[in-house]
Scaffold this motif. Structure first.
Motif, PDB file in Angstrom:
ATOM      1  N   GLY A  56     168.953  91.899 -33.900  1.00 45.73           N
ATOM      2  CA  GLY A  56     168.958  91.898 -35.364  1.00 45.73           C
ATOM      3  C   GLY A  56     168.239  93.149 -35.851  1.00 45.73           C
ATOM      4  N   LEU A  57     168.748  93.762 -36.912  1.00 40.14           N
ATOM      5  CA  LEU A  57     168.163  95.013 -37.382  1.00 40.14           C
ATOM      6  C   LEU A  57     167.534  94.863 -38.759  1.00 40.14           C
ATOM      7  CD1 LEU A  57     170.895  97.636 -36.406  1.00 40.14           C
ATOM      8  CD2 LEU A  57     169.018  96.762 -35.044  1.00 40.14           C
ATOM      9  N   ARG A 100     169.289  89.088 -45.826  1.00 40.06           N
ATOM     10  CA  ARG A 100     168.828  89.346 -47.187  1.00 40.06           C
ATOM     11  C   ARG A 100     168.630  90.835 -47.441  1.00 40.06           C
ATOM     12  NH1 ARG A 100     163.987  88.008 -44.458  1.00 40.06           N
ATOM     13  NH2 ARG A 100     162.483  89.682 -44.804  1.00 40.06           N
ATOM     14  N   VAL A 150     168.065  93.190 -44.037  1.00 36.16           N
ATOM     15  CA  VAL A 150     167.784  92.483 -42.785  1.00 36.16           C
ATOM     16  C   VAL A 150     169.053  91.815 -42.273  1.00 36.16           C
ATOM     17  CG1 VAL A 150     166.356  90.715 -41.693  1.00 36.16           C
ATOM     18  CG2 VAL A 150     165.449  92.015 -43.625  1.00 36.16           C
ATOM     19  N   ASN A 210     165.211  94.320 -33.476  1.00 38.98           N
ATOM     20  CA  ASN A 210     164.697  93.088 -32.868  1.00 38.98           C
ATOM     21  C   ASN A 210     165.626  92.735 -31.723  1.00 38.98           C
ATOM     22  OD1 ASN A 210     162.536  91.820 -34.899  1.00 38.98           O
ATOM     23  ND2 ASN A 210     164.111  92.907 -36.042  1.00 38.98           N
ATOM     24  N   VAL A 211     165.049  92.568 -30.555  1.00 35.73           N
ATOM     25  CA  VAL A 211     165.868  92.359 -29.362  1.00 35.73           C
ATOM     26  C   VAL A 211     165.372  91.149 -28.584  1.00 35.73           C
ATOM     27  CG1 VAL A 211     166.720  93.405 -27.219  1.00 35.73           C
ATOM     28  CG2 VAL A 211     166.135  94.873 -29.150  1.00 35.73           C
ATOM     29  N   GLY A 260     166.349  83.781 -26.991  1.00 31.08           N
ATOM     30  CA  GLY A 260     165.124  84.080 -26.274  1.00 31.08           C
ATOM     31  C   GLY A 260     164.057  84.589 -27.233  1.00 31.08           C
ATOM     32  N   ARG A 304     161.967  87.280 -29.054  1.00 28.84           N
ATOM     33  CA  ARG A 304     162.334  88.654 -29.389  1.00 28.84           C
ATOM     34  C   ARG A 304     161.120  89.575 -29.402  1.00 28.84           C
ATOM     35  NH1 ARG A 304     161.467  89.442 -35.620  1.00 28.84           N
ATOM     36  NH2 ARG A 304     160.870  87.326 -36.196  1.00 28.84           N
ATOM     37  N   LYS A 337     152.924  90.166 -31.989  1.00 26.42           N
ATOM     38  CA  LYS A 337     153.509  90.000 -33.326  1.00 26.42           C
ATOM     39  C   LYS A 337     152.641  89.203 -34.301  1.00 26.42           C
ATOM     40  CE  LYS A 337     156.929  89.993 -36.297  1.00 26.42           C
ATOM     41  NZ  LYS A 337     157.315  91.215 -36.979  1.00 26.42           N
TER      42      LYS A 337
END
Ligand code: ADP
Ligand code: MG
Ligand code: ZN
Length: 491
Positions: A11-12, A123, A161, A203-204, A215, A217, A270
């Motif tokens: 996700g970016l 969003r 996002v 985000n990986v 999993g 991230r 995080k």
């Protein structure tokens, strides 16, 4: 397990700087490259007693971006304070949108070799930028100070996002490219990564193929190009797989991409939302956009490539393939539309398809060979269409037409004048063609033998020789006819 047993989930988070004249909450100029700390005021310096006033132009661009991605714009959105300490953040908090963002549920199409994919956008929300730290060299502590430039503090940003819908680094690259295109097209941002007007975090996570839950991230920052993002994702997939394969567990981490060493390093474990102590910004009222305003913004929006392509298909009868190519660049689409409407007026047969073919075929080919940026050089739509009409009407041959096209791209010369003065008109005169044909036959006894032996392509070869002798100007049909009748007559 091998890497192929894991499926990446990506996700970016993309930040684009909005193309407003002034900053988000004050009247300071929003401009890149000025002397440090010359574009500041009490508001963006965070001085006590100063109050923010929302920039209406930033709202307009945020709504545009939302509409461009098909997202819903909230009737009411709310600014919040996101609190953290960093030397580039004089207020000690960033004004952002948190639980009530400007807009939700958009999407973006990406074209992959396996087909088109729709990537969800969670969003889009407005926020202000922080300042910039300038590190002066790497000398010993004290000898190499770090300075703060607050020109960028308070510059309007839109955070976009994505949902965790991307499944490979190549898809992430395609998403970034498509998003940049769209935001530039909509006039939302210039998306210059070099100047920091587009930034992205990736985000990986990975999961065993065929399993449902995602999993853990990691979020990777400090990416300075789309290729860098792609490589960072690849690296991160490998790193996570190695941890899992060794029996380890992953933590939710924020990591930093090191482009020189091609690896990611741990920045921090995080932070959760609660660490930021978000609360609604007391100095700004909620933002009520309203349906009327949304429709007004929509009316001011340019037509987007997808909609434009649909119109090319439905109203002009182009193929989806042609429409896709012609709408990839706004300049090309504009040129096509202008040329097509001129072609209708000039009475060109099948005007839209014919013009599309000339642009996608000869024009693109010539631009590629001549390395002409933008694809047209000095060629204008009017002479282009007149040339097409001449070729279609048979006044000049296809070969001459292509040659003239190249000349016009390079020099912008008047094609009709060139045809007149350069003796470039098609040769239709039967006697003139016969003379050339006889000359060609005299020089090619081998081809005549081949023809007599029934080799079909001998005639094609001879037509080619006639075209060569006339620099492409002979009426090829007539040349073939003359060749056949002479060869038959002589046998
Ligand atoms: P945060 O503020 O914690 O970074 P955001 O909501 O701003 O959270 O962004 C989360 C990003 O991470 C989104 O782009 C989302 O698609 C992505 N994401 C969420 N879960 C995963 C996951 N398991 N693997 C990969 N990406 C994820
Ligand atoms: Mg984040
Ligand atoms: Zn200011």
């Amino acid at each position: 397990m091998s890497l192929a047993d894991y499926e990446p989930v990506i996700g970016l988070e993309v930040h684009v700087q909005l193309l407003t004249r002034t900053k988000m909450f004050c009247a300071c100029e929003n401009r890149f490259g000025a002397e440090p700390n010359t574009l500041t005021c009490p508001v963006c310096l965070g001085l006590p007693g100063s109050l923010p006033v929302l920039n209406d132009a930033a709202v307009e661009l945020g709504v545009r971006a939302a509409l461009a991605t098909g997202a819903r714009v909230a009737d009411r959105s709310v600014f919040s304070r996101k609190q953290y300490f960093y030397p580039d953040l004089p207020k000690g908090y960033q004004i952002s949108q948190y639980d009530r963002p400007l807009s939700k549920d958009g999407r973006l199409g990406i074209d992959m070799p396996q087909g088109r994919r729709e990537i969800g956008i969670e969003r889009l929300h407005l926020e202000e930028d922080a300042g910039k730290l300038i590190h002066e060299g790497d000398g010993p502590a004290g000898a190499s100070p770090t300075r703060v430039d607050l020109n960028r503090a308070g510059v309007p940003l839109l955070e976009i996002v994505s949902r965790p819908d991307l499944r490979s680094s190549a898809e992430a690259f395609a998403y970034l490219t498509a998003l940049k295109h769209l935001m530039k097209y909509a006039g939302v941002s210039d998306c210059e990564m070099q100047e920091g007007s587009l930034r992205c975090d990736v985000n990986v996570s990975i999961r065993r193929r065929g399993t449902e839950p995602f999993g853990t991230r990691s979020e990777v920052k400090n990416l300075n190009s789309f290729r860098g993002a792609e490589r960072a994702i690849e690296h991160e997939i490998g790193r996570q797989a190695a941890v899992l394969d060794a029996g380890g567990t992953l933590r939710q981490e924020t990591r930093s991409w090191d482009p020189d060493r091609e690896r990611t390093d741990l920045m921090r474990v995080k932070e959760g939302a609660s660490d930021y102590r978000y609360f609604p910004e007391p100095d700004l009222p909620p933002l009520d956009v309203g349906a009327a305003r949304i429709e007004a913004v929509r009316a001011r929006m340019p037509e987007f490539p997808e909609a434009r392509g649909r119109r090319f298909i439905e109203a002009m009868g182009l193929s989806p393939y042609d429409a896709r190519i012609l709408t990839a660049e706004k300049g090309t689409a504009d040129f096509f539309e202008k040329a097509a409407s001129l072609a209708v007026r000039e009475g060109v047969k099948a005007p839209h398809k014919t013009v599309a073919n000339w642009i996608i075929g000869p024009l693109t080919e010539a631009a590629r060979e001549m390395k002409i940026e933008g694809g047209r050089g000095r060629l204008e739509a009017e002479p282009f269409v007149r040339l097409i009409a001449k070729v279609q009407g048979g006044t000049v041959t296809q070969t001459t037409g292509k040659e003239l096209l190249r000349r016009a791209m390079e020099t912008g010369e008047d094609l009709l004048e060139a045809i007149r003065s350069g003796g470039l008109a098609r040769i239709d005169d039967a006697d003139a063609i016969e003379a050339v044909v006889r000359d060609v036959l005299a020089k090619n006894p081998k081809a005549i033998e081949d023809y007599r032996a029934g080799k079909g392509n001998a005639i094609t070869f001879l037509v080619g020789q006639v075209m060569k002798a006339t620099k492409g100007k002979a009426n090829a049909q007539a040349a073939r006819g003359a060749l056949e009748s002479i060869l038959k007559g002589a046998s």
